[in-house]
Write a protein that holds these residues in place. Sequence first.
Motif, short mmCIF file in Angstrom:
data_model
loop_
_atom_site.label_atom_id
_atom_site.label_comp_id
_atom_site.label_asym_id
_atom_site.label_seq_id
_atom_site.Cartn_x
_atom_site.Cartn_y
_atom_site.Cartn_z
N GLN A 145 0.84 -1.21 0.00
CA GLN A 145 0.00 0.00 0.00
C GLN A 145 0.87 1.25 0.00
O GLN A 145 0.56 2.23 -0.68
CB GLN A 145 -0.92 0.00 1.23
CG GLN A 145 -2.03 -1.02 1.19
CD GLN A 145 -2.98 -0.83 0.03
OE1 GLN A 145 -3.13 -1.70 -0.82
NE2 GLN A 145 -3.63 0.33 -0.04
N ILE A 146 1.96 1.21 0.75
CA ILE A 146 2.89 2.35 0.78
C ILE A 146 3.45 2.60 -0.61
O ILE A 146 3.47 3.74 -1.11
CB ILE A 146 4.03 2.10 1.79
CG1 ILE A 146 3.49 2.12 3.22
CG2 ILE A 146 5.15 3.14 1.63
CD1 ILE A 146 4.48 1.67 4.27
N TYR A 147 3.91 1.52 -1.29
CA TYR A 147 4.47 1.68 -2.63
C TYR A 147 3.42 2.16 -3.62
O TYR A 147 3.71 2.97 -4.51
CB TYR A 147 5.07 0.35 -3.10
CG TYR A 147 6.24 -0.11 -2.28
CD1 TYR A 147 7.32 0.73 -2.04
CD2 TYR A 147 6.27 -1.40 -1.73
CE1 TYR A 147 8.39 0.32 -1.26
CE2 TYR A 147 7.34 -1.83 -0.96
CZ TYR A 147 8.40 -0.96 -0.73
OH TYR A 147 9.45 -1.38 0.04
N ARG A 180 1.05 6.91 -6.60
CA ARG A 180 -0.14 7.72 -6.83
C ARG A 180 0.11 9.20 -6.54
O ARG A 180 -0.40 10.07 -7.27
CB ARG A 180 -1.27 7.18 -5.94
CG ARG A 180 -2.61 7.86 -5.98
CD ARG A 180 -3.38 7.76 -7.29
NE ARG A 180 -3.39 6.49 -7.99
CZ ARG A 180 -4.41 5.67 -8.07
NH1 ARG A 180 -5.54 5.95 -7.46
NH2 ARG A 180 -4.33 4.57 -8.79
N TYR A 181 0.90 9.51 -5.50
CA TYR A 181 1.03 10.90 -5.06
C TYR A 181 2.45 11.47 -5.13
O TYR A 181 2.68 12.60 -4.72
CB TYR A 181 0.51 11.03 -3.63
CG TYR A 181 -0.96 10.73 -3.51
CD1 TYR A 181 -1.92 11.55 -4.11
CD2 TYR A 181 -1.41 9.60 -2.82
CE1 TYR A 181 -3.27 11.26 -4.01
CE2 TYR A 181 -2.76 9.31 -2.72
CZ TYR A 181 -3.68 10.14 -3.32
OH TYR A 181 -5.02 9.85 -3.22
N ASN A 182 3.39 10.69 -5.63
CA ASN A 182 4.77 11.19 -5.76
C ASN A 182 5.30 10.90 -7.17
O ASN A 182 6.36 10.32 -7.34
CB ASN A 182 5.68 10.55 -4.71
CG ASN A 182 5.31 10.96 -3.30
OD1 ASN A 182 5.76 11.99 -2.82
ND2 ASN A 182 4.48 10.16 -2.65
N LYS A 183 4.53 11.33 -8.16
CA LYS A 183 4.85 10.98 -9.54
C LYS A 183 6.16 11.61 -10.01
O LYS A 183 6.87 11.02 -10.83
CB LYS A 183 3.70 11.39 -10.46
CG LYS A 183 2.44 10.56 -10.20
CD LYS A 183 1.32 10.89 -11.17
CE LYS A 183 0.11 10.01 -10.89
NZ LYS A 183 -1.01 10.28 -11.82
N LYS A 184 6.50 12.78 -9.50
CA LYS A 184 7.76 13.41 -9.90
C LYS A 184 8.94 12.57 -9.46
O LYS A 184 9.91 12.38 -10.21
CB LYS A 184 7.86 14.82 -9.30
CG LYS A 184 6.90 15.82 -9.92
CD LYS A 184 7.11 17.20 -9.33
CE LYS A 184 6.16 18.21 -9.96
NZ LYS A 184 6.34 19.57 -9.37
N TRP A 185 8.87 12.05 -8.23
CA TRP A 185 9.95 11.19 -7.73
C TRP A 185 10.02 9.91 -8.54
O TRP A 185 11.11 9.44 -8.88
CB TRP A 185 9.70 10.86 -6.26
CG TRP A 185 10.77 10.00 -5.66
CD1 TRP A 185 11.97 10.41 -5.15
CD2 TRP A 185 10.74 8.57 -5.50
NE1 TRP A 185 12.69 9.33 -4.69
CE2 TRP A 185 11.96 8.20 -4.89
CE3 TRP A 185 9.79 7.59 -5.80
CZ2 TRP A 185 12.26 6.88 -4.58
CZ3 TRP A 185 10.09 6.27 -5.51
CH2 TRP A 185 11.31 5.92 -4.90
N ILE A 186 8.86 9.34 -8.89
CA ILE A 186 8.82 8.11 -9.68
C ILE A 186 9.45 8.34 -11.04
O ILE A 186 10.23 7.52 -11.53
CB ILE A 186 7.37 7.60 -9.85
CG1 ILE A 186 6.80 7.16 -8.51
CG2 ILE A 186 7.33 6.46 -10.86
CD1 ILE A 186 7.48 5.96 -7.91
N MET A 235 4.04 0.45 -7.35
CA MET A 235 4.25 1.85 -7.73
C MET A 235 3.73 2.11 -9.14
O MET A 235 3.13 3.15 -9.41
CB MET A 235 5.73 2.21 -7.62
CG MET A 235 6.21 2.40 -6.19
SD MET A 235 7.85 3.15 -6.05
CE MET A 235 8.89 1.76 -6.48
N SER A 236 3.94 1.15 -10.05
CA SER A 236 3.46 1.30 -11.42
C SER A 236 1.94 1.34 -11.46
O SER A 236 1.35 2.11 -12.23
CB SER A 236 3.98 0.14 -12.28
OG SER A 236 5.38 0.17 -12.38
#
Length: 205
Positions: free
Chosen positions: A59-61, A66-72, A113-114
């Motif tokens: 769930q964390i990943y 979902r909310y840290n797309k820039k970091w991804i 994350m994907s």
Amino acid sequence: MEQFLVDALIQYGYIILFIWSVFEGELGLVMAGTLVHTGHMNMATAIFVAGLGGFIGDQIYFYIGRYNKKWIHRQLHKHRRKFALAHLLLKKYGWPVIFIQRYLYGLRTVIPMSIGLTRYDAKKFAIINFISAQIWAAITIWLAYIFGDKILEFLEYAKHHWYIALPAAASILGGVAYTFNKIEENILIKRKERHANRNIAKTTK
């Protein structure tokens, strides 16, 4: 030192199992299954705790995606192949990927994350993820419980013959990593070939 570690596992086993399952998993579950075998853990409790940890970890990943797309997107430069493979598997197989991702070396964190990067329903992901985590915990802990004697024999052997056990473990892990990397490469190469063939077919029409 050895006795201290054994005592810590026995006394704080469920806490260690939960934390381990959030971040990694399999080794912690094998440890739990072995402790169930020796009577220091309860099977049902160990499965629930490990499954809960695995669920929370994914769930964390998912919410990182979902909310840290820039970091991804920054991470995409380092792990482009893994993210591409995760998207390909999700597109091809859909929600069953949430079940099998726990057994895919190198993709356990990438796939949640994907999925988070897509418009996949968060509630649906959470439900499937929870069921998947409990099944994963049950299978792994039960197998470790069944083969508890063999695991304890191996640990005893490894303690006295570490100069053999360590290189053997490194070779096995290296072999697993190499095998999964080759599988990833083959899947992505076939995907490129299919796209190339489609483009050729379009241009010849």
